[in-house]
Enzyme design. Structure first.
Site, PDB file in Angstrom:
ATOM      1  N   ALA A 139       0.840  -1.191   0.000  1.00  0.00           N
ATOM      2  CA  ALA A 139       0.000   0.000   0.000  1.00  0.00           C
ATOM      3  C   ALA A 139       0.878   1.246   0.000  1.00  0.00           C
ATOM      4  O   ALA A 139       2.058   1.188   0.329  1.00  0.00           O
ATOM      5  CB  ALA A 139      -0.904  -0.009   1.233  1.00  0.00           C
ATOM      6  N   CYS A 140       0.277   2.357  -0.368  1.00  0.00           N
ATOM      7  CA  CYS A 140       0.965   3.652  -0.398  1.00  0.00           C
ATOM      8  C   CYS A 140       1.670   3.897   0.926  1.00  0.00           C
ATOM      9  O   CYS A 140       1.102   3.640   1.974  1.00  0.00           O
ATOM     10  CB  CYS A 140      -0.054   4.754  -0.658  1.00  0.00           C
ATOM     11  SG  CYS A 140       0.639   6.411  -0.700  1.00  0.00           S
ATOM     12  N   PRO A 141       2.918   4.332   0.888  1.00  0.00           N
ATOM     13  CA  PRO A 141       3.681   4.853  -0.241  1.00  0.00           C
ATOM     14  C   PRO A 141       4.632   3.832  -0.865  1.00  0.00           C
ATOM     15  O   PRO A 141       5.438   4.181  -1.712  1.00  0.00           O
ATOM     16  CB  PRO A 141       4.482   5.981   0.403  1.00  0.00           C
ATOM     17  CG  PRO A 141       4.814   5.448   1.759  1.00  0.00           C
ATOM     18  CD  PRO A 141       3.585   4.655   2.175  1.00  0.00           C
ATOM     19  N   ASP A 159      -2.873  -2.502  -5.181  1.00  0.00           N
ATOM     20  CA  ASP A 159      -3.459  -1.337  -4.522  1.00  0.00           C
ATOM     21  C   ASP A 159      -4.111  -0.455  -5.583  1.00  0.00           C
ATOM     22  O   ASP A 159      -3.427   0.082  -6.456  1.00  0.00           O
ATOM     23  CB  ASP A 159      -2.363  -0.567  -3.772  1.00  0.00           C
ATOM     24  CG  ASP A 159      -2.866   0.696  -3.091  1.00  0.00           C
ATOM     25  OD1 ASP A 159      -4.094   0.888  -3.009  1.00  0.00           O
ATOM     26  OD2 ASP A 159      -2.017   1.489  -2.640  1.00  0.00           O
ATOM     27  N   ARG A 178      -3.279   8.477   3.712  1.00  0.00           N
ATOM     28  CA  ARG A 178      -2.862   7.511   4.727  1.00  0.00           C
ATOM     29  C   ARG A 178      -1.524   7.886   5.350  1.00  0.00           C
ATOM     30  O   ARG A 178      -1.345   7.813   6.554  1.00  0.00           O
ATOM     31  CB  ARG A 178      -2.791   6.099   4.110  1.00  0.00           C
ATOM     32  CG  ARG A 178      -2.633   4.995   5.153  1.00  0.00           C
ATOM     33  CD  ARG A 178      -2.705   3.620   4.536  1.00  0.00           C
ATOM     34  NE  ARG A 178      -1.492   3.248   3.841  1.00  0.00           N
ATOM     35  CZ  ARG A 178      -0.390   2.808   4.439  1.00  0.00           C
ATOM     36  NH1 ARG A 178      -0.345   2.679   5.733  1.00  0.00           N
ATOM     37  NH2 ARG A 178       0.670   2.497   3.731  1.00  0.00           N
TER      38      ARG A 178
END
Length: 194
Positions: free
Chosen positions: A15-17, A42, A152
């Site tokens: 997931a980000c980043p 994602d 996030r």
């Protein structure tokens, strides 16, 4: 149609980043003109990689989807085309935003996470505009308002804050570190299974 790639990066399950972090590292190892395929699950990686490529001068070629895997294709730019990555200079901490929410006039909070992330936990009153839709929905925001952009981890919101600033918004702040460390009150969807 087959796209000739020079390297494949497996970012599935990240997931980000992390997809951006790993993409940056993989591109550093390639010569300019080479094409990197980033495989990710994602859904936010589509907007993230498009924005990141645009902000760094690399060429986002497109994305193909096979099942739940997104195959992103990025061509490394020549040194003359590359842009230095920059962080948006105006930031606000989570704690400062918590305090600012209690003050008058109210602050506008723009949440640029994907709809599923927003559904699980959101700050009361936050407007959901995923990063990939921000440019098309920018007219929903008032350029004169104080706008705090959150995601996030602060990475997507950084890119969103830069975009808003470039479009003439004068009072924009990136919320750091974002929802991953938010300790304030959140709303959750009533339709979620507990």
């Amino acid at each position: 149609m087959t796209i000739q790639v020079d390297k494949v990066l497996d970012a599935k399950g990240l997931a980000c980043p992390l997809p951006i972090v790993r993409t940056k590292k993989a591109l550093e190892e390639l010569a300019h003109g080479c094409v990197l395929e980033v495989q990710a699950t994602d859904k936010g990686s589509l907007a993230d990689l498009q924005s990141w490529a645009k902000s760094t001068g690399h060429h986002y070629l497109g994305t193909k989807q096979a099942g739940n895997v997104l195959h992103h294709f990025i061509r490394k730019s020549a040194p003359a085309e590359a842009k230095d990555e920059r962080d948006f200079p105006n930031t606000i901490t989570n704690e400062e935003l918590e305090q600012r929410i209690k003050e008058t006039p109210p602050v506008t909070i723009v949440d640029v996470r994907e709809p599923a992330e927003y559904a699980f936990a959101k700050i009361s009153g936050a407007i959901s505009i995923p990063l990939g839709q921000l440019e098309q929905r920018i007219q929903e925001l008032n350029q004169e308002d104080e706008i705090c952009v959150i995601c996030r981890t602060g990475k997507r919101s950084d890119m969103a804050a830069q975009l808003l600033h470039e479009k003439g918004f004068k009072h924009v702040k990136n919320v750091v570190p974002g929802m991953s460390a938010w300790k304030g009150t959140v709303e959750q969807s009533n339709h979620l299974v507990q």
